[in-house]
Design a protein around this motif. Structure first.
Motif, PDB file in Angstrom:
ATOM      1  N   VAL A  50       3.109 130.732  47.694  1.00  0.00           N
ATOM      2  CA  VAL A  50       4.393 130.518  47.340  1.00  0.00           C
ATOM      3  C   VAL A  50       5.566 130.303  47.579  1.00  0.00           C
ATOM      4  CG1 VAL A  50       4.378 132.507  46.096  1.00  0.00           C
ATOM      5  CG2 VAL A  50       4.719 130.760  45.032  1.00  0.00           C
ATOM      6  N   SER A  51       5.871 129.386  47.887  1.00  0.00           N
ATOM      7  CA  SER A  51       7.434 129.260  48.025  1.00  0.00           C
ATOM      8  C   SER A  51       8.704 128.861  47.067  1.00  0.00           C
ATOM      9  CB  SER A  51       7.576 128.222  48.689  1.00  0.00           C
ATOM     10  OG  SER A  51       6.847 128.363  49.861  1.00  0.00           O
ATOM     11  N   PRO A  52       9.523 129.930  46.606  1.00  0.00           N
ATOM     12  CA  PRO A  52      10.388 129.613  45.635  1.00  0.00           C
ATOM     13  C   PRO A  52      11.375 128.470  45.516  1.00  0.00           C
ATOM     14  CG  PRO A  52      11.305 131.348  47.600  1.00  0.00           C
ATOM     15  CD  PRO A  52       9.756 130.679  47.497  1.00  0.00           C
ATOM     16  N   VAL A  53      10.906 127.801  44.311  1.00  0.00           N
ATOM     17  CA  VAL A  53      12.274 126.644  43.519  1.00  0.00           C
ATOM     18  C   VAL A  53      12.578 127.550  43.134  1.00  0.00           C
ATOM     19  CG1 VAL A  53      12.681 124.714  43.341  1.00  0.00           C
ATOM     20  CG2 VAL A  53      10.396 125.239  44.536  1.00  0.00           C
ATOM     21  N   LEU A 112       9.738 138.384  35.469  1.00  0.00           N
ATOM     22  CA  LEU A 112       7.855 138.302  35.854  1.00  0.00           C
ATOM     23  C   LEU A 112       7.717 137.957  37.198  1.00  0.00           C
ATOM     24  CD1 LEU A 112       6.968 135.058  36.654  1.00  0.00           C
ATOM     25  CD2 LEU A 112       8.837 134.606  34.379  1.00  0.00           C
ATOM     26  N   THR A 113       6.842 138.307  37.930  1.00  0.00           N
ATOM     27  CA  THR A 113       6.297 138.402  38.602  1.00  0.00           C
ATOM     28  C   THR A 113       5.616 137.151  38.750  1.00  0.00           C
ATOM     29  OG1 THR A 113       4.080 140.009  38.062  1.00  0.00           O
ATOM     30  CG2 THR A 113       6.134 140.498  39.196  1.00  0.00           C
ATOM     31  N   GLN A 114       5.514 136.259  39.936  1.00  0.00           N
ATOM     32  CA  GLN A 114       4.880 135.002  39.501  1.00  0.00           C
ATOM     33  C   GLN A 114       4.137 135.092  41.491  1.00  0.00           C
ATOM     34  OE1 GLN A 114       6.888 131.738  39.399  1.00  0.00           O
ATOM     35  NE2 GLN A 114       5.769 130.154  39.692  1.00  0.00           N
ATOM     36  N   TYR A 115       2.777 134.727  41.270  1.00  0.00           N
ATOM     37  CA  TYR A 115       1.670 135.097  42.604  1.00  0.00           C
ATOM     38  C   TYR A 115       1.238 133.306  42.657  1.00  0.00           C
ATOM     39  CZ  TYR A 115       0.852 139.813  41.823  1.00  0.00           C
ATOM     40  OH  TYR A 115       1.603 141.364  41.699  1.00  0.00           O
ATOM     41  N   GLY A 116       0.902 132.590  43.612  1.00  0.00           N
ATOM     42  CA  GLY A 116       0.590 131.246  44.200  1.00  0.00           C
ATOM     43  C   GLY A 116      -0.435 131.553  43.569  1.00  0.00           C
ATOM     44  N   THR A 117      -1.131 132.217  43.020  1.00  0.00           N
ATOM     45  CA  THR A 117      -2.808 131.449  42.199  1.00  0.00           C
ATOM     46  C   THR A 117      -2.866 132.190  40.825  1.00  0.00           C
ATOM     47  OG1 THR A 117      -4.848 132.499  43.276  1.00  0.00           O
ATOM     48  CG2 THR A 117      -3.918 130.449  44.337  1.00  0.00           C
ATOM     49  N   PRO A 118      -3.415 131.825  40.034  1.00  0.00           N
ATOM     50  CA  PRO A 118      -3.827 132.797  38.294  1.00  0.00           C
ATOM     51  C   PRO A 118      -4.122 134.080  39.002  1.00  0.00           C
ATOM     52  CG  PRO A 118      -4.221 130.642  37.872  1.00  0.00           C
ATOM     53  CD  PRO A 118      -3.818 130.744  39.176  1.00  0.00           C
ATOM     54  N   ILE A 119      -5.906 133.722  39.590  1.00  0.00           N
ATOM     55  CA  ILE A 119      -6.439 134.656  40.711  1.00  0.00           C
ATOM     56  C   ILE A 119      -5.352 135.727  40.950  1.00  0.00           C
ATOM     57  CG2 ILE A 119      -7.373 134.315  42.579  1.00  0.00           C
ATOM     58  CD1 ILE A 119      -9.453 135.391  40.209  1.00  0.00           C
ATOM     59  N   LEU A 120      -4.722 135.749  40.841  1.00  0.00           N
ATOM     60  CA  LEU A 120      -3.998 136.558  41.974  1.00  0.00           C
ATOM     61  C   LEU A 120      -3.290 137.793  40.660  1.00  0.00           C
ATOM     62  CD1 LEU A 120      -2.484 135.383  45.634  1.00  0.00           C
ATOM     63  CD2 LEU A 120      -3.856 137.322  44.849  1.00  0.00           C
ATOM     64  N   ALA A 121      -2.843 137.088  39.909  1.00  0.00           N
ATOM     65  CA  ALA A 121      -2.661 137.425  38.712  1.00  0.00           C
ATOM     66  C   ALA A 121      -3.485 138.448  38.112  1.00  0.00           C
ATOM     67  CB  ALA A 121      -1.565 136.451  38.240  1.00  0.00           C
ATOM     68  N   MET A 122      -4.325 138.094  38.090  1.00  0.00           N
ATOM     69  CA  MET A 122      -5.861 139.132  36.956  1.00  0.00           C
ATOM     70  C   MET A 122      -5.559 139.825  38.120  1.00  0.00           C
ATOM     71  SD  MET A 122      -7.575 135.771  35.879  1.00  0.00           S
ATOM     72  CE  MET A 122      -9.253 137.006  35.554  1.00  0.00           C
ATOM     73  N   THR A 123      -5.559 140.115  39.235  1.00  0.00           N
ATOM     74  CA  THR A 123      -6.300 141.053  40.094  1.00  0.00           C
ATOM     75  C   THR A 123      -5.136 142.211  40.821  1.00  0.00           C
ATOM     76  OG1 THR A 123      -6.244 140.141  41.945  1.00  0.00           O
ATOM     77  CG2 THR A 123      -8.089 139.922  40.477  1.00  0.00           C
ATOM     78  N   ASN A 124      -3.656 141.925  40.077  1.00  0.00           N
ATOM     79  CA  ASN A 124      -2.672 142.597  40.759  1.00  0.00           C
ATOM     80  C   ASN A 124      -1.310 143.333  39.816  1.00  0.00           C
ATOM     81  OD1 ASN A 124      -2.975 142.236  43.891  1.00  0.00           O
ATOM     82  ND2 ASN A 124      -3.270 140.266  43.225  1.00  0.00           N
ATOM     83  N   PRO A 125      -0.931 144.177  40.064  1.00  0.00           N
ATOM     84  CA  PRO A 125       0.172 143.732  38.875  1.00  0.00           C
ATOM     85  C   PRO A 125       1.324 142.923  38.760  1.00  0.00           C
ATOM     86  CG  PRO A 125       0.370 145.640  40.764  1.00  0.00           C
ATOM     87  CD  PRO A 125      -0.866 144.515  40.939  1.00  0.00           C
ATOM     88  N   THR A 126       1.522 142.836  37.146  1.00  0.00           N
ATOM     89  CA  THR A 126       2.490 142.103  36.897  1.00  0.00           C
ATOM     90  C   THR A 126       3.166 142.613  36.053  1.00  0.00           C
ATOM     91  OG1 THR A 126       0.457 141.288  34.961  1.00  0.00           O
ATOM     92  CG2 THR A 126       0.399 140.237  36.938  1.00  0.00           C
ATOM     93  N   CYS A 127       4.391 141.664  35.420  1.00  0.00           N
ATOM     94  CA  CYS A 127       5.313 141.606  34.994  1.00  0.00           C
ATOM     95  C   CYS A 127       5.585 140.965  34.176  1.00  0.00           C
ATOM     96  CB  CYS A 127       6.486 142.617  35.791  1.00  0.00           C
ATOM     97  SG  CYS A 127       8.206 142.339  34.712  1.00  0.00           S
ATOM     98  N   ARG A 128       6.411 140.758  33.250  1.00  0.00           N
ATOM     99  CA  ARG A 128       6.742 139.523  32.335  1.00  0.00           C
ATOM    100  C   ARG A 128       7.731 140.609  31.143  1.00  0.00           C
ATOM    101  NH1 ARG A 128       5.672 135.555  27.499  1.00  0.00           N
ATOM    102  NH2 ARG A 128       6.857 133.802  28.239  1.00  0.00           N
ATOM    103  N   THR A 129       9.142 140.149  31.248  1.00  0.00           N
ATOM    104  CA  THR A 129       9.492 140.378  30.365  1.00  0.00           C
ATOM    105  C   THR A 129      10.757 139.469  29.540  1.00  0.00           C
ATOM    106  OG1 THR A 129      10.953 142.828  29.349  1.00  0.00           O
ATOM    107  CG2 THR A 129      11.402 142.210  31.083  1.00  0.00           C
ATOM    108  N   GLU A 130      10.984 139.443  28.755  1.00  0.00           N
ATOM    109  CA  GLU A 130      11.657 137.825  28.020  1.00  0.00           C
ATOM    110  C   GLU A 130      13.084 139.134  26.986  1.00  0.00           C
ATOM    111  OE1 GLU A 130       8.878 135.245  26.093  1.00  0.00           O
ATOM    112  OE2 GLU A 130      10.479 134.676  27.130  1.00  0.00           O
ATOM    113  N   GLY A 145       3.681 136.775  50.967  1.00  0.00           N
ATOM    114  CA  GLY A 145       3.815 135.939  51.320  1.00  0.00           C
ATOM    115  C   GLY A 145       2.948 135.151  49.604  1.00  0.00           C
ATOM    116  N   GLN A 146       2.184 135.815  48.673  1.00  0.00           N
ATOM    117  CA  GLN A 146       1.737 135.424  47.148  1.00  0.00           C
ATOM    118  C   GLN A 146       2.112 135.959  46.675  1.00  0.00           C
ATOM    119  OE1 GLN A 146      -2.112 136.996  48.418  1.00  0.00           O
ATOM    120  NE2 GLN A 146      -2.867 135.659  49.996  1.00  0.00           N
ATOM    121  N   LEU A 147       3.766 136.345  46.277  1.00  0.00           N
ATOM    122  CA  LEU A 147       4.228 136.959  45.161  1.00  0.00           C
ATOM    123  C   LEU A 147       5.963 136.111  44.881  1.00  0.00           C
ATOM    124  CD1 LEU A 147       4.604 138.907  42.987  1.00  0.00           C
ATOM    125  CD2 LEU A 147       4.852 140.711  43.896  1.00  0.00           C
ATOM    126  N   LEU A 148       6.030 135.925  44.192  1.00  0.00           N
ATOM    127  CA  LEU A 148       7.852 136.466  43.649  1.00  0.00           C
ATOM    128  C   LEU A 148       7.970 137.128  43.064  1.00  0.00           C
ATOM    129  CD1 LEU A 148       7.695 132.087  44.106  1.00  0.00           C
ATOM    130  CD2 LEU A 148       9.041 133.997  45.725  1.00  0.00           C
TER     131      LEU A 148
END
Length: 164
Positions: free
Chosen positions: A77-80, A98-116, A43-46
């Motif tokens: 977070v709901s996808p568009v 990329l991983t996209q969380y519902g809020t920036p604080i979740l991104a700071m405290t959970n695993p993230t990915c971004r590649t381009e 519910g908080q991650l895409l």
């Protein structure tokens, strides 16, 4: 983690200035559809797989549209997912996973990915495509695939995984 916060902040503050359509304004020929994906992973991650540029033209991206649509909604977070029409000719396409969380604080405290990265894509008439990928602890990858066959039609862009 600071990179994830910076990305989330940049996306939240990004305006529409400088964004262009995937098909040049002077192009009048046939096109094909390329759809981004935003896959819920709780519910908080895409997991977002998107096209952000075509031949140097910066596009409105699924990650930006999702941030805008979810502002003020708390941790959920709901996808568009967006799609683009591309001309039937070879193109340099910038893809992003990329991983996209519902809020920036979740991104700071959970695993993230971004590649381009950039790939060459030559669409064929009568086909539909989607931006696909994989986000895992060991790697983050993104590519374009034929929507009907699920076969990759571009090289993969690979980066560091979302794991510790």
């Amino acid at each position: 983690m600071k990179a994830a916060l910076a990305l989330a902040s940049a996306l939240a503050l990004a305006g529409c200035a400088g964004l262009e359509p995937a098909t040049p304004p002077d192009y009048t020929g046939p096109t094909v559809n390329v759809a981004d994906q935003a896959v819920p992973a709780g519910g908080q991650l895409l997991h977002v797989f998107e096209m952000t540029q075509v031949d140097g033209r910066r596009l409105m991206a699924t990650s930006m549209a999702t941030v805008r649509a979810n502002q003020g909604r708390g941790f959920g977070v709901s996808p568009v997912a967006l799609s683009n029409e591309l001309p039937l000719r070879p193109a340099r396409v910038r893809l992003q996973a990329l991983t996209q969380y519902g809020t920036p604080i979740l991104a700071m405290t959970n695993p993230t990915c971004r590649t381009e990265g950039e790939v060459v894509f030559t669409p064929e008439a009568g086909k539909a495509y989607r931006v696909a990928g994989r986000i895992a602890a060991e790697a983050c990858e993104v590519w374009i695939e034929d929507s009907a066959t699920k076969q990759s039609v571009t090289d993969k862009v690979s980066g560091k995984g979302a794991g510790p």
